[in-house]
Design an enzyme around this catalytic site. Structure first.
Site: not given
Ligand SMILES: [Zn+2]
Ligand SMILES: [Zn+2]
Lengths: 327, 327
Positions: A17, A20, A59, A66-67, A112, A165, A193, A303
């Site tokens: 990223h 970072e 990022r 990273n995916r 990270h 809920r 991390e 996130y």
């Molecule tokens: Zn990262």
């Protein structure tokens, strides 16, 4: 007794990223002075994983690098369409160099940062890889740093959905971890991390801790290669359960924030009835689950767009097998 | 005795920088519930200053909005070329609505965040605007919060350049403040610059302090309108001297970081000989100026690209005139 093959090649990645900063600057420095991460029994290669994102201090450029380490990406192994996102191109390049079809690196250490107050977090993907578990155990015991261990292994059988809920609770598929991450390219992999560090900011304290952890990993690997026997141990880990999203309004925008009493409390127990969110109008929303959870990645900047206010984890003790290099 | 005109219109801006989240969410909330910032004697208008940057959670789209409020921009007052940066278009729009040629707002309160540990910083541009100085004095004494005051007034006569040898030190023209900022659109203006908060992160604690400061400003303005006499006072401020850049290598990339002993020490005295930077190789670089300075904006994420490691300031005590509304 477990055995593992001798380690010949270790890659240390920064800038997976691009904003970072401690991994970025450690790797830049090691590229100038590779001797600092040399050990006699194996090769260590530092690498900026996403150089274009690093250049722009973002990022990522198109998608989260990273995916992208998936079979779907590697079907392109010979010929990536020029219209594919930049990070798909880059994942294929990295896989060609570091993956099994290329030089077959044995260990990947991926650096990270997080805006969450997670300290020196070690992220692993398996509770059964004795080599990685022993390396992590070594970091916990020998780095001189407090190192919480975050286990991203598929928790299907562990998921408890009682507390879904009033909050957005997703399954792991919306989450941020899995076999598609960069560290999965090699046989053994570990993310370091570290936080709290804002995106785009380099904190000396975090830089120094990141450096120390990498050196401790390399020391472990060298001892392993030399035949040291690592005895049976136990290891405390935080295993992922599910994510918890922010309360949102009809436009899907935030209607609440992490409660001040939860902010920075990564790894602390969150009990039923504890304050969890504070609405923009000043009302407290409590945690209404029926069991204690251990939140991590609380208020991570990256996130918000993923719908993750924090990860709920449970504390577990893993058994770590005795380990020695395979003859 | 100073007098000032009664205040009829107050604008509260958030999202002048789109990833500074507490102002963004306070303004979003006030747009839904304007009553919260209503006072009987004047109109308060909340406004997202850079909506496209907010949408993308970025500081800006093309250029820094907070530097576009210049005569050069307003020459376009009738007809902005479509090729102009988005923020130029937006500055012209904001000036038309809030500036002297439009509804002529009397006071602008502009909400910002910084990754620096600056607490509840109040930024002002003039040491002679009695209205703003009395409002700031009121915040310092009545908000219940510690509020350091950062004065961006042109320091030409105050600049000391003795400490320019080994560090990059620029004049004010490379800096981040001046008459081109959004708050300059109205007669009186104030930035509330709260930190430390990472970009793209909403911290409840900072949100609540930002909210409290805005309410205290509005209370002051209402008292002023009602004729309250604000007596002669003194006010401690930190006046800008110059900026200090990071040590850099031949590629203009960082070769050092803020020293751990300086990190988070905004407003603390930095004495000759004190640690200032730590090189990536672990060497300490000391402050070699010949007088004490008070650093602010230490390690602000947005300032890396501007060549600012921190602002050097000096501590001063201003006299604040007695003030009452003009009859
Ligand atoms: Zn990262
Ligand atoms: Zn700002």
């Amino acid at each position: 007794m477990s055995t593992a093959q001798v380690v010949r090649r270790v890659a240390v990645f920064g800038g997976t990223h691009g904003n970072e900063m401690s991994g970025v600057y450690l790797v830049k420095r090691w590229l100038q002075n590779q001797e600092a991460i040399t050990r006699p029994s194996f090769l260590t290669v530092p690498c900026i994983a996403n150089p274009r994102a690093v250049e722009r201090c973002r990022r990522y450029i198109d998608v989260n690098l990273n995916r992208q380490f998936t079979p779907g990406t590697f079907q392109y192994c010979m010929d990536v369409p020029s219209t594919a996102p930049y990070e798909v191109h880059r994942a294929v390049e990295l896989n060609k160099k570091f993956g099994a079809a290329g030089e077959a690196f044995d260990v990947i250490i991926d650096l990270h940062n997080t805006t969450s107050n997670m300290g020196n977090c070690l992220i692993i993907g398996s509770s059964t890889d004795s080599f990685t578990l022993q390396m992590v155990r070594y970091l916990v015991q020998r780095s001189g740093l407090v190192c919480p261990v975050f286990l991203t292994e598929n928790p299907a059988s562990h998921v408890k959905m009682a507390d879904t809920r009033s909050m957005g609770v997703h399954g792991i598929e919306n989450g941020h971890y899995g076999p598609s991450c960069l560290r999965s390219v090699s046989r053994h992999g570990l993310c370091l991390e570290l936080g709290a560090q804002p995106q785009g900011v380099l904190l000396a304290d975090i830089f120094l801790r990141h450096e120390r952890l990498v050196h401790t990993c390399l020391d472990f690997i060298h001892k392993f290669n030399q035949g040291e026997l690592f005895p049976k141990e136990t290891l405390e880990v935080y295993r992922i359960l599910h994510v918890v999203d922010y309360p949102r309004n009809k436009d899907n925008d935030l209607s609440a924030m992490i409660h001040p009493e939860l902010q920075d409390k990564d790894w602390h127990p969150l009990q039923p009835g504890d304050p969890m969110f504070l609405t923009l109008d000043g009302e407290t929303i409590k945690y209404e689950g029926d069991s204690t959870i251990y939140p991590a990645f609380i208020n991570e900047a990256a996130y918000y767009e993923k719908g993750i206010a924090f990860w709920a984890t449970q504390k577990e003790t893993l058994n770590v097998n005795e380990l020695q290099v395979k003859n």
